[in-house]
Design a protein around this motif. Structure first.
Motif, PDB file in Angstrom:
ATOM      1  N   ALA A  53      37.552   8.008 -42.998  1.00 32.12           N
ATOM      2  CA  ALA A  53      36.500   9.033 -42.969  1.00 32.12           C
ATOM      3  C   ALA A  53      37.007  10.360 -43.534  1.00 32.12           C
ATOM      4  CB  ALA A  53      35.986   9.216 -41.540  1.00 32.12           C
TER       5      ALA A  53
ATOM      6  N   ALA B 235      36.844  10.444 -47.313  1.00 28.37           N
ATOM      7  CA  ALA B 235      35.485  10.318 -47.872  1.00 28.37           C
ATOM      8  C   ALA B 235      34.847  11.720 -47.888  1.00 28.37           C
ATOM      9  CB  ALA B 235      34.686   9.355 -47.001  1.00 28.37           C
TER      10      ALA B 235
ATOM     11  N   THR C 261      31.295  12.676 -43.557  1.00 26.92           N
ATOM     12  CA  THR C 261      31.547  11.311 -43.086  1.00 26.92           C
ATOM     13  C   THR C 261      32.082  11.287 -41.657  1.00 26.92           C
ATOM     14  OG1 THR C 261      32.041  10.742 -45.368  1.00 26.92           O
ATOM     15  CG2 THR C 261      32.673   9.133 -43.699  1.00 26.92           C
ATOM     16  N   THR C 262      32.882  12.289 -41.288  1.00 29.47           N
ATOM     17  CA  THR C 262      33.424  12.279 -39.921  1.00 29.47           C
ATOM     18  C   THR C 262      32.310  12.566 -38.898  1.00 29.47           C
ATOM     19  OG1 THR C 262      34.120  14.591 -40.155  1.00 29.47           O
ATOM     20  CG2 THR C 262      35.777  12.902 -40.611  1.00 29.47           C
TER      21      THR C 262
ATOM     22  N   VAL D 291      29.280  11.394 -39.247  1.00 33.04           N
ATOM     23  CA  VAL D 291      28.623  10.081 -39.133  1.00 33.04           C
ATOM     24  C   VAL D 291      29.424   9.193 -38.180  1.00 33.04           C
ATOM     25  CG1 VAL D 291      27.996   7.991 -40.415  1.00 33.04           C
ATOM     26  CG2 VAL D 291      27.586  10.260 -41.429  1.00 33.04           C
TER      27      VAL D 291
ATOM     28  N   LEU E 131      28.913   3.642 -40.940  1.00 33.29           N
ATOM     29  CA  LEU E 131      29.699   4.370 -41.956  1.00 33.29           C
ATOM     30  C   LEU E 131      29.395   3.840 -43.353  1.00 33.29           C
ATOM     31  CD1 LEU E 131      33.270   4.845 -40.410  1.00 33.29           C
ATOM     32  CD2 LEU E 131      31.739   6.647 -41.235  1.00 33.29           C
ATOM     33  N   GLU E 132      29.126   2.538 -43.427  1.00 31.41           N
ATOM     34  CA  GLU E 132      28.838   1.951 -44.731  1.00 31.41           C
ATOM     35  C   GLU E 132      27.443   2.327 -45.233  1.00 31.41           C
ATOM     36  OE1 GLU E 132      29.356  -2.507 -45.563  1.00 31.41           O
ATOM     37  OE2 GLU E 132      31.264  -1.699 -44.817  1.00 31.41           O
TER      38      GLU E 132
ATOM     39  N   THR F 161      25.262   7.312 -46.160  1.00 38.82           N
ATOM     40  CA  THR F 161      26.195   7.899 -47.128  1.00 38.82           C
ATOM     41  C   THR F 161      25.993   9.406 -47.193  1.00 38.82           C
ATOM     42  OG1 THR F 161      24.584   7.246 -48.768  1.00 38.82           O
ATOM     43  CG2 THR F 161      26.572   5.904 -48.609  1.00 38.82           C
ATOM     44  N   CYS F 162      27.110  10.099 -47.377  1.00 38.84           N
ATOM     45  CA  CYS F 162      27.066  11.563 -47.422  1.00 38.84           C
ATOM     46  C   CYS F 162      27.263  11.994 -48.858  1.00 38.84           C
ATOM     47  CB  CYS F 162      28.235  12.153 -46.646  1.00 38.84           C
ATOM     48  SG  CYS F 162      28.497  11.387 -45.097  1.00 38.84           S
TER      49      CYS F 162
ATOM     50  N   LEU G  75      22.933  14.476 -40.938  1.00 34.29           N
ATOM     51  CA  LEU G  75      23.745  13.251 -41.008  1.00 34.29           C
ATOM     52  C   LEU G  75      23.941  12.655 -39.622  1.00 34.29           C
ATOM     53  CD1 LEU G  75      26.468  14.340 -43.570  1.00 34.29           C
ATOM     54  CD2 LEU G  75      24.903  12.403 -43.823  1.00 34.29           C
TER      55      LEU G  75
END
Ligand code: NAD
Ligand code: MG
Length: 392
Positions: free
Chosen positions: A316, A319, A323-324, A326, A356-357, A360-361, A374
């Motif tokens: 994460a 990315a 993402t963190t 999420v 996570l998949e 998407t951010c 998010l």
């Protein structure tokens, strides 16, 4: 020093009040806040006589008001979510203990940072959701940020007092992890784990959410992300190692090869006392380590197969920024479902990695609104996934 304790009825909140009660000449409670447990909050108000008590839920606040009136308390009760920020930012509050659990604690912690308070941060999820924004707010508000999480307090204590020098000193941050209650349990049986088993931590007594996070080792993943922001350290310089005795609370490997470790009995009153008094020291009430009775200090690598949540931290962190957030939101929903027996223990990882998949951010997700958006998408994604797959 006058202190607002956010989340005073929780495990960290109660430990904080315990430390404060040992130093009445030094600390005064300005405000206490809680989401539930009206009776406990009332007891705390009688003992610590804060100026304000806050319950975001108006009905709970009304019950607390009646209860305190019958006991002749002079504490003023405020209701509503905005009241959390009011008692955090009030000019009379010198310090804020941020001990609400989950992303719910982000806004008041950010408010304390913006208001330039001495901020004692237990609420690790605030940094997981909004690390960059949070650290910028601390800098702009000229707040003092002191970690309460035992690992990060250990790292903090191992580093020079001058924060400007941290970057020149740190080669690696080594976070220790107990491995939780399932370190040696047959992985094939993890699907039948109950909430009670997951919350029975061998070394620490904590709130239920963080106890489940410790059992999956998602807690260490959150702490890797927390360390990345607190110490401005790249993810590849952060490592997690299992240390079942929880005596070494974490370590800093310096650029000259020297390793600094901080030790003590596992008792959250120690890092709480450090965060309150630093650079001074005050009694915490914790027992002292007895080296003649320590049988051994052992260390081992974390097994990513047994603890698949742990590597998600590095995934994460490399990315795009949101993402963190999420990861955190999906985990909060999955843990809650597990605690309500709507999801199996081993499915927590499954839910988080699927979300996570799919959520998407974009690289531009940087404002608080973007992050909350998010967070909401991840919560909705996790909820619908759980409805499809849980519990068996
Ligand atoms: P807990 O569940 O015992 O207590 C949480 C507190 O927050 C309670 O007072 C509760 O009323 C309040 N709260 C919960 N939801 C709220 C909401 N939506 N709005 C306002 N208040 C709310 O949790 P804890 O174990 O004390 O953990 C608190 C934080 O500290 C977590 O972020 C956790 O990760 C971190 N932490 C805890 C420990 C520990 O030993 N317990 C150690 C390190 C870090
Ligand atoms: Mg910790």
């Amino acid at each position: 020093m006058r202190i607002t304790v956010l989340g005073s009825t929780g495990s960290i909140g109660r430990n904080t009040l315990n430390v404060l009660s040992q130093h009445p000449e030094r600390y005064e409670v300005f405000a206490l806040t809680a989401a539930s447990q009206v009776d406990l909050l009332a007891e705390q108000c009688i003992q610590f006589k804060p100026r304000y008590a806050v319950m975001p839920d108006e009905a709970a606040a009304a019950r607390l008001r009646v209860l305190l009136q019958t006991k002749g308390s002079t504490t003023e009760v405020l209701g509503g979510a905005h009241a959390l920020e009011e008692v955090t930012c009030a000019p009379e509050a010198d310090a804020v203990m941020a001990a609400i659990v989950g992303a719910a604690g982000l806004k008041p912690a950010l408010a304390a940072a913006a208001a330039g308070k001495r901020l004692l941060l237990a609420n690790k999820e605030a940094l997981v959701v909004a690390g960059a924004l949070f650290m910028r707010t601390v800098e702009q508000g000229k707040a003092g940020l002191f970690p309460v999480d035992s690992e990060h307090s250990a790292v903090f204590q191992c580093l020079p007092q001058d924060r400007q020098k941290w970057g020149q000193v740190i080669e690696k941050i080594i976070l220790t992890a107990s491995g939780g209650p399932f370190r040696t349990r047959d992985p094939a049986t993890l699907s039948s784990v109950t909430p009670e088993e997951a919350c029975a931590h061998p070394n620490w007594r904590m709130g239920r959410k963080i106890s489940v996070d410790s059992a999956t080792m998602m807690n260490k993943a959150l702490e890797v992300i927390e360390a990345r922001w607190l110490f401005d350290t790249q993810p590849e310089r952060i490592e997690a190692v299992i240390h079942p005795q929880s005596v070494v609370h974490s370590m800093v490997q310096c650029v000259d090869g020297s390793v600094m470790a901080q030790m003590g009995v596992p008792d959250m009153r120690v890092p709480i006392a450090v965060s309150l008094a630093w650079p001074e020291r005050v009694e915490s009430g914790a027992q002292r380590l007895d080296f003649t009775h320590l049988s051994a200090l052992t260390f081992e690598a974390a097994d990513n197969k047994r603890f698949p949540c742990l590597p998600l931290a590095w995934q994460a962190l490399t990315a795009p920024e949101g993402t963190t957030a999420v990861l955190n939101a999906a985990n909060e929903v999955a843990v809650e479902a597990f605690l309500h027996k709507q999801l199996r223990f081993d499915q927590i990882y499954h839910v988080v990695s699927e979300v996570l998949e799919h959520v998407t951010c974009s690289a531009a997700a940087k404002t608080l609104d973007d992050l909350f958006d998010l967070d909401m998408q991840a919560r909705n994604g996790a909820l619908s996934l759980i409805q499809r797959i849980g519990p068996l």
